[in-house]
Scaffold this motif. Structure first.
Motif, PDB file in Angstrom:
ATOM      1  N   LEU A  53      50.028-103.338-114.474  1.00 16.96           N
ATOM      2  CA  LEU A  53      50.881-102.166-114.699  1.00 16.96           C
ATOM      3  C   LEU A  53      52.302-102.428-114.219  1.00 16.96           C
ATOM      4  CD1 LEU A  53      48.501 -99.217-113.708  1.00 16.96           C
ATOM      5  CD2 LEU A  53      49.066-100.045-115.996  1.00 16.96           C
ATOM      6  N   GLU A  54      52.438-103.110-113.082  1.00 18.67           N
ATOM      7  CA  GLU A  54      53.773-103.414-112.576  1.00 18.67           C
ATOM      8  C   GLU A  54      54.515-104.365-113.505  1.00 18.67           C
ATOM      9  OE1 GLU A  54      56.019-104.476-108.378  1.00 18.67           O
ATOM     10  OE2 GLU A  54      53.820-104.441-108.481  1.00 18.67           O
ATOM     11  N   ARG A  55      53.789-105.347-114.073  1.00 22.85           N
ATOM     12  CA  ARG A  55      54.426-106.270-115.020  1.00 22.85           C
ATOM     13  C   ARG A  55      54.856-105.537-116.291  1.00 22.85           C
ATOM     14  NH1 ARG A  55      50.151-109.652-113.414  1.00 22.85           N
ATOM     15  NH2 ARG A  55      49.028-109.269-115.380  1.00 22.85           N
ATOM     16  N   GLU A  56      54.025-104.602-116.732  1.00 18.73           N
ATOM     17  CA  GLU A  56      54.375-103.826-117.929  1.00 18.73           C
ATOM     18  C   GLU A  56      55.615-102.970-117.681  1.00 18.73           C
ATOM     19  OE1 GLU A  56      53.251-103.886-120.961  1.00 18.73           O
ATOM     20  OE2 GLU A  56      51.697-105.372-120.585  1.00 18.73           O
ATOM     21  N   ALA A  57      55.715-102.422-116.497  1.00 13.54           N
ATOM     22  CA  ALA A  57      56.893-101.630-116.155  1.00 13.54           C
ATOM     23  C   ALA A  57      58.149-102.488-116.201  1.00 13.54           C
ATOM     24  CB  ALA A  57      56.725-100.991-114.770  1.00 13.54           C
ATOM     25  N   GLU A  58      58.045-103.702-115.674  1.00  7.30           N
ATOM     26  CA  GLU A  58      59.177-104.627-115.710  1.00  7.30           C
ATOM     27  C   GLU A  58      59.553-104.958-117.159  1.00  7.30           C
ATOM     28  OE1 GLU A  58      61.084-105.887-113.459  1.00  7.30           O
ATOM     29  OE2 GLU A  58      60.071-105.755-111.522  1.00  7.30           O
ATOM     30  N   HIS A  59      58.532-105.129-117.999  1.00 11.27           N
ATOM     31  CA  HIS A  59      58.772-105.473-119.407  1.00 11.27           C
ATOM     32  C   HIS A  59      59.445-104.313-120.141  1.00 11.27           C
ATOM     33  CE1 HIS A  59      58.167-107.216-123.361  1.00 11.27           C
ATOM     34  NE2 HIS A  59      57.567-106.094-123.749  1.00 11.27           N
ATOM     35  N   ILE A  60      59.002-103.089-119.864  1.00 11.74           N
ATOM     36  CA  ILE A  60      59.591-101.906-120.507  1.00 11.74           C
ATOM     37  C   ILE A  60      61.024-101.719-120.055  1.00 11.74           C
ATOM     38  CG2 ILE A  60      59.452 -99.376-120.650  1.00 11.74           C
ATOM     39  CD1 ILE A  60      56.359 -99.770-120.278  1.00 11.74           C
ATOM     40  N   GLY A  61      61.257-101.929-118.750  1.00 11.22           N
ATOM     41  CA  GLY A  61      62.589-101.777-118.176  1.00 11.22           C
ATOM     42  C   GLY A  61      62.748-100.460-117.438  1.00 11.22           C
ATOM     43  N   TYR A  62      63.209-100.546-116.192  1.00  5.28           N
ATOM     44  CA  TYR A  62      63.394 -99.347-115.373  1.00  5.28           C
ATOM     45  C   TYR A  62      64.634 -98.570-115.822  1.00  5.28           C
ATOM     46  CZ  TYR A  62      59.791-101.143-112.250  1.00  5.28           C
ATOM     47  OH  TYR A  62      58.603-101.579-111.732  1.00  5.28           O
ATOM     48  N   PRO A  63      64.604 -97.251-115.640  1.00 13.22           N
ATOM     49  CA  PRO A  63      63.548 -96.438-115.034  1.00 13.22           C
ATOM     50  C   PRO A  63      62.377 -96.222-115.992  1.00 13.22           C
ATOM     51  CG  PRO A  63      65.324 -95.020-115.784  1.00 13.22           C
ATOM     52  CD  PRO A  63      65.782 -96.426-116.005  1.00 13.22           C
ATOM     53  N   VAL A  64      61.177 -96.063-115.412  1.00  9.41           N
ATOM     54  CA  VAL A  64      59.981 -95.767-116.198  1.00  9.41           C
ATOM     55  C   VAL A  64      59.354 -94.472-115.675  1.00  9.41           C
ATOM     56  CG1 VAL A  64      59.509 -98.183-116.710  1.00  9.41           C
ATOM     57  CG2 VAL A  64      58.452 -97.108-114.704  1.00  9.41           C
ATOM     58  N   LEU A  65      58.503 -93.896-116.508  1.00  7.91           N
ATOM     59  CA  LEU A  65      57.789 -92.676-116.143  1.00  7.91           C
ATOM     60  C   LEU A  65      56.309 -92.989-116.053  1.00  7.91           C
ATOM     61  CD1 LEU A  65      57.943 -89.580-115.663  1.00  7.91           C
ATOM     62  CD2 LEU A  65      57.521 -89.303-118.115  1.00  7.91           C
ATOM     63  N   LEU A  66      55.724 -92.797-114.862  1.00 10.84           N
ATOM     64  CA  LEU A  66      54.276 -92.924-114.681  1.00 10.84           C
ATOM     65  C   LEU A  66      53.641 -91.574-114.992  1.00 10.84           C
ATOM     66  CD1 LEU A  66      53.934 -94.961-111.362  1.00 10.84           C
ATOM     67  CD2 LEU A  66      53.028 -95.613-113.602  1.00 10.84           C
ATOM     68  N   LYS A  67      52.583 -91.574-115.798  1.00 12.35           N
ATOM     69  CA  LYS A  67      51.925 -90.321-116.187  1.00 12.35           C
ATOM     70  C   LYS A  67      50.412 -90.497-116.113  1.00 12.35           C
ATOM     71  CE  LYS A  67      53.465 -88.087-119.804  1.00 12.35           C
ATOM     72  NZ  LYS A  67      53.933 -87.795-121.185  1.00 12.35           N
ATOM     73  N   ALA A  68      49.745 -89.465-115.601  1.00  7.86           N
ATOM     74  CA  ALA A  68      48.280 -89.472-115.595  1.00  7.86           C
ATOM     75  C   ALA A  68      47.781 -89.424-117.030  1.00  7.86           C
ATOM     76  CB  ALA A  68      47.755 -88.272-114.816  1.00  7.86           C
ATOM     77  N   SER A  69      46.897 -90.330-117.377  1.00  6.93           N
ATOM     78  CA  SER A  69      46.394 -90.388-118.746  1.00  6.93           C
ATOM     79  C   SER A  69      45.664 -89.116-119.144  1.00  6.93           C
ATOM     80  CB  SER A  69      45.451 -91.587-118.902  1.00  6.93           C
ATOM     81  OG  SER A  69      44.978 -91.696-120.215  1.00  6.93           O
ATOM     82  N   ALA A  70      44.971 -88.491-118.186  1.00  7.07           N
ATOM     83  CA  ALA A  70      44.220 -87.267-118.472  1.00  7.07           C
ATOM     84  C   ALA A  70      44.972 -86.017-118.029  1.00  7.07           C
ATOM     85  CB  ALA A  70      42.863 -87.317-117.761  1.00  7.07           C
ATOM     86  N   GLY A  71      46.263 -86.177-117.753  1.00  8.35           N
ATOM     87  CA  GLY A  71      46.987 -85.110-117.047  1.00  8.35           C
ATOM     88  C   GLY A  71      47.683 -84.096-117.911  1.00  8.35           C
ATOM     89  N   GLY A  72      48.477 -83.294-117.221  1.00  2.00           N
ATOM     90  CA  GLY A  72      49.264 -82.229-117.826  1.00  2.00           C
ATOM     91  C   GLY A  72      49.880 -81.385-116.734  1.00  2.00           C
ATOM     92  N   GLY A  73      50.851 -80.559-117.115  1.00  2.00           N
ATOM     93  CA  GLY A  73      51.460 -79.652-116.152  1.00  2.00           C
ATOM     94  C   GLY A  73      52.273 -80.329-115.073  1.00  2.00           C
ATOM     95  N   GLY A  74      52.692 -81.567-115.311  1.00  2.00           N
ATOM     96  CA  GLY A  74      53.521 -82.259-114.325  1.00  2.00           C
ATOM     97  C   GLY A  74      52.755 -82.916-113.200  1.00  2.00           C
ATOM     98  N   LYS A  75      51.422 -82.825-113.193  1.00  2.00           N
ATOM     99  CA  LYS A  75      50.617 -83.436-112.123  1.00  2.00           C
ATOM    100  C   LYS A  75      50.382 -84.916-112.435  1.00  2.00           C
ATOM    101  CE  LYS A  75      48.217 -79.159-110.849  1.00  2.00           C
ATOM    102  NZ  LYS A  75      48.947 -78.294-111.800  1.00  2.00           N
ATOM    103  N   GLY A  76      50.436 -85.750-111.380  1.00  2.00           N
ATOM    104  CA  GLY A  76      50.246 -87.175-111.583  1.00  2.00           C
ATOM    105  C   GLY A  76      51.358 -87.807-112.387  1.00  2.00           C
ATOM    106  N   MET A  77      52.580 -87.330-112.186  1.00  2.00           N
ATOM    107  CA  MET A  77      53.712 -87.804-112.974  1.00  2.00           C
ATOM    108  C   MET A  77      54.900 -88.069-112.046  1.00  2.00           C
ATOM    109  SD  MET A  77      55.705 -85.836-116.096  1.00  2.00           S
ATOM    110  CE  MET A  77      54.174 -85.532-116.959  1.00  2.00           C
ATOM    111  N   ARG A  78      55.481 -89.266-112.135  1.00  2.00           N
ATOM    112  CA  ARG A  78      56.634 -89.602-111.306  1.00  2.00           C
ATOM    113  C   ARG A  78      57.562 -90.546-112.041  1.00  2.00           C
ATOM    114  NH1 ARG A  78      54.369 -90.217-105.051  1.00  2.00           N
ATOM    115  NH2 ARG A  78      52.987 -88.408-105.156  1.00  2.00           N
ATOM    116  N   VAL A  79      58.864 -90.367-111.774  1.00  2.00           N
ATOM    117  CA  VAL A  79      59.868 -91.279-112.291  1.00  2.00           C
ATOM    118  C   VAL A  79      60.059 -92.403-111.276  1.00  2.00           C
ATOM    119  CG1 VAL A  79      62.277 -91.541-112.987  1.00  2.00           C
ATOM    120  CG2 VAL A  79      61.037 -89.428-113.543  1.00  2.00           C
ATOM    121  N   VAL A  80      60.033 -93.642-111.751  1.00  2.00           N
ATOM    122  CA  VAL A  80      60.243 -94.804-110.883  1.00  2.00           C
ATOM    123  C   VAL A  80      61.552 -95.453-111.301  1.00  2.00           C
ATOM    124  CG1 VAL A  80      59.257 -96.915-109.956  1.00  2.00           C
ATOM    125  CG2 VAL A  80      57.742 -95.125-110.824  1.00  2.00           C
ATOM    126  N   GLU A  81      62.501 -95.485-110.369  1.00  2.00           N
ATOM    127  CA  GLU A  81      63.851 -95.949-110.684  1.00  2.00           C
ATOM    128  C   GLU A  81      64.004 -97.466-110.575  1.00  2.00           C
ATOM    129  OE1 GLU A  81      66.206 -94.074-111.778  1.00  2.00           O
ATOM    130  OE2 GLU A  81      65.702 -92.012-111.220  1.00  2.00           O
TER     131      GLU A  81
END
Length: 678
Positions: A147-175
């Protein structure tokens, strides 16, 4: 067509339950509410034809209890269940259980809910359907290093999101990369706690995107339409605050392209009923699928306002097996609409939820000069209702309509000012700050709007001499209303024989108690009853008058400048003044006179102002003489000594040193005694 059911159970609470039941009754259906122990006297219970208790206050043991909801439907003969939004609205197990019980679910099939419930799988299906996706990682391998390598490949900043989530839970911006692992660990913990699933997906975080969503509708005959778009960019913690339709700056070609993509997404999963496909719209006009909410959205009223359609009625008719009421070519946009979400929360305290009893909850349209066709208040509460800690703090949604965005925004600000809310802290003032911000008025929107303008939105308020003079006029008007006798010997409003009527009012900003400049004294002089007041605030003198209009609406004139506002006094000596730009709250008390006439006729002593008990000067049971000091109160950084209204005996104190009291609170029991004449 004869309805497939004649009784509808609403498996929800609050404003959405009331909203659904109003539409159902208009269609001739009987309505059933369900309620927990915390909602025994709730508005949705009062408005239903029938209501069934389904458990204790905790949502897990009541509104989320599938078996209890189905038992309530069977007990009342309900042929269908409307889930509202939240709770069981996107629960595939609930839909399957209803089907097994022979009860119609007003919403999509369980398979469609499942298809969109797993965000990673949903992304894959949307890719196959030709719906644009944000660059990201959505695969099954959840190794941290991968996951960390994929984030590097996508390019920061990235958004981590819970796959089963909603309502803003399990969601963070990584700068940046150094923060990735800690953010991943935090998201996994939140996701496990909220959804029992810690799988994550990663997306490129767009720095200035808009959140634009499309309302879609599909029937059981395979037809699908889009009812245009809504802009929901103004958010806090990924929760929407202000929504509008249509989205500002939308071209017809982009609207059609997004709408058709949304319908493709719905058809890809065999969707039925109302749904919302959410997109991120970049500054260059590119848009990307974010997720699909397989239910009615909180903000659906703005779509209703611009299309003239009742989406709840559409839901019920589709659930009855009827085709969609209109085809795509029959739908059109008329005007502009805003929705403001009114929450019981304190923005000054990091939006902490607030509880209490709503002493008053009303919308004074007449006083604000607004028509019912312009403004709609969808509410799950009324005056006298208790706001508890058990559920979402949203009290109501204020929805307005205008011929264009500018007119609709002006109506929103007037309607916010016309709300009369007492007893519970709300975000109304924060909504006014948002709606009157120049960048919002100019439609300069993105999902970090509140973050970008935090300094303006949360800046401490500094009042002008005109503000304090206006508040003084409100308090002087109240003193005049309380004056019952026409005899000069009974007057307590500053009357002096052969002299100007003079009253001094102290005003204090409750948000600046540690600021020495927060306490302001206004001296009012009046030559004769009915004439203008001469108001001195520091070095400024203003000629002022106040005239009631209707309800809480008043007209205030200062040095020839007349303006209209809502003004009222609430318990505890507080003045609340609201105009279309802002809300002003000030504590007040009179400095030069305390009326003990009423206290002399009673066996109690009441607080003349809102304040704090500093010390008790006598003990219960002690005999005192008229005028003897009984206790000291502090208000607005000034101490005030309360004295005995007559000879007598102190029976008991109701408050102790350090306690906060409101204006009019009974402070102690006092037994007056007759003078023996000895």
């Amino acid at each position: 067509m004869s309805p497939a059911f004649d009784t509808l159970l609403v498996a929800n609470r609050g404003e959405i339950a009331c909203r659904v039941m109003r539409t159902a009754r208009r269609m001739g259906l009987r309505t059933v509410a369900v309620y927990s122990d915390a909602d025994v006297d709730a508005r949705h219970v009062r408005e239903a034809d029938e209501a069934v208790r389904i458990g204790p206050a905790a949502a897990q043991s009541s509104y989320l209890d599938i078996h209890a909801v189905i038992a309530a439907a069977q007990r009342t003969g309900a042929g269908a269940v409307h889930p509202g939004y939240g709770f069981l609205s996107e629960n595939g197990d609930f839909v399957a259980a209803l089907a097994e019980a022979g009860i119609t679910f007003v919403g999509p099939p369980a398979s469609a809910i499942a298809a969109m419930g797993d965000k990673s799988a949903a992304k894959a299906r949307m890719f196959d359907a030709g719906v644009p996706l944000v660059p990201g990682y959505h695969d099954a391998d959840q190794d941290d290093a991968l996951l960390e390598r994929e984030a590097e490949h996508i390019g920061y900043p990235v958004l981590l999101k819970a796959s089963a989530g909603g309502g803003g839970k399990g969601m963070r911006v990584v700068e940046f990369a150094e923060a990735f692992q800690a953010a991943l660990d935090g998201c996994r913990r939140e996701s496990r706690a909220a959804f029992g699933d810690d799988r994550m997906l990663i997306e490129k975080y767009l720095t200035q995107p808009r959140h634009v969503e499309v309302q879609v509708f599909c029937d059981t005959q395979g037809q699908g339409v889009y009812l245009f778009e809504r802009d929901c960019s103004v958010q806090r913690r990924h929760q929407k605050v202000l929504e509008e339709a249509p989205a500002p700056g939308m071209t017809e070609s982009l609207r059609r392209e997004m709408g058709e993509a949304a319908v493709r997404a719905a058809r890809e999963i065999g969707y039925v009923g109302a749904g919302t496909v959410e997109f991120l719209l970049d500054a260059d006009g590119s848009f990307y699928f974010m997720e699909m909410n397989t239910r009615l959205q909180v903000e659906h009223p703005v779509t209703e306002m611009i299309t003239g359609q009742d989406l709840v009625e559409w839901q019920l008719r589709v659930a009855m097996g009827e085709p969609l009421p209109l085809a795509q070519e029959d739908l059109s946009i008329s005007g502009h609409s805003f929705e403001a979400r009114l929450y019981a929360e304190d923005p000054a305290q990091d939006f902490l939820p607030a509880t209490g009893t709503l002493q008053r909850f009303a919308l004074d349209l007449d006083g604000a000069g607004l028509a019912a066709t312009q403004v709609r208040l969808d509410s799950g509460v009324a005056s006298g209702d208790r706001v508890s800690m058990h559920y979402d703090p949203m009290l109501a949604k204020l929805i307005v309509h205008g011929d264009d965005r500018q007119q609709a925004l002006a109506t929103l600000n007037r309607a916010l000012a016309a709300l009369d809310i007492q007893g519970v802290t709300t975000n109304r003032d924060f909504l006014q700050r948002l709606a009157t911000h120049p960048a919002f008025a100019a439609a300069e929107l993105d999902t970090r709007f509140i973050e970008h303008h935090h300094g303006d939105l949360f800046a401490p308020r500094h009042y002008s001499a005109e503000d304090y003079a206006t508040a003084a006029l409100v308090s002087l008007h109240q003193l005049g209303r309380e004056q019952q006798s026409h005899s000069p010997w009974d007057r307590h409003d500053g009357f002096r024989l052969n002299s100007d009527n003079t009253i001094r009012i102290a005003l204090s900003d409750p948000t600046r108690q540690d600021d020495d400049d927060a306490l302001v004294t206004v001296e009012g002089r009046q030559s004769a009853p009915g004439e203008a007041w001469q108001l001195r605030v520091g070095d400024t003198t203003l000629a002022g008058s106040l005239h009631p209009i209707e309800g809480d609406a008043v007209a205030v004139t200062l040095d020839g400048h007349r303006r209209r506002l809502q003004a009222r006094l609430v318990d505890g000596g507080e003045i609340v003044m609201v105009d279309p730009k802002r809300e002003t709250r000030l504590f007040w008390r009179r400095l030069d006179a305390i009326d003990h006439g009423r206290q002399e006729a009673e066996s109690t002593l009441t607080a003349p102002m809102h304040g704090t008990v500093v010390t008790l000067l006598v003990a219960p049971g002690e005999r005192v003489e008229k005028g003897m000091a009984l206790m000291v109160m502090e208000a607005m950084k000034m101490e005030h000594t309360l004295t005995a209204p007559a000879d007598g005996q102190v029976e008991s104190f109701h408050f102790q040193a350090g306690d906060t009291v409101g204006q009019g609170d009974v402070l102690l029991e006092f037994a007056a005694v007759e003078d023996s004449g000895e």
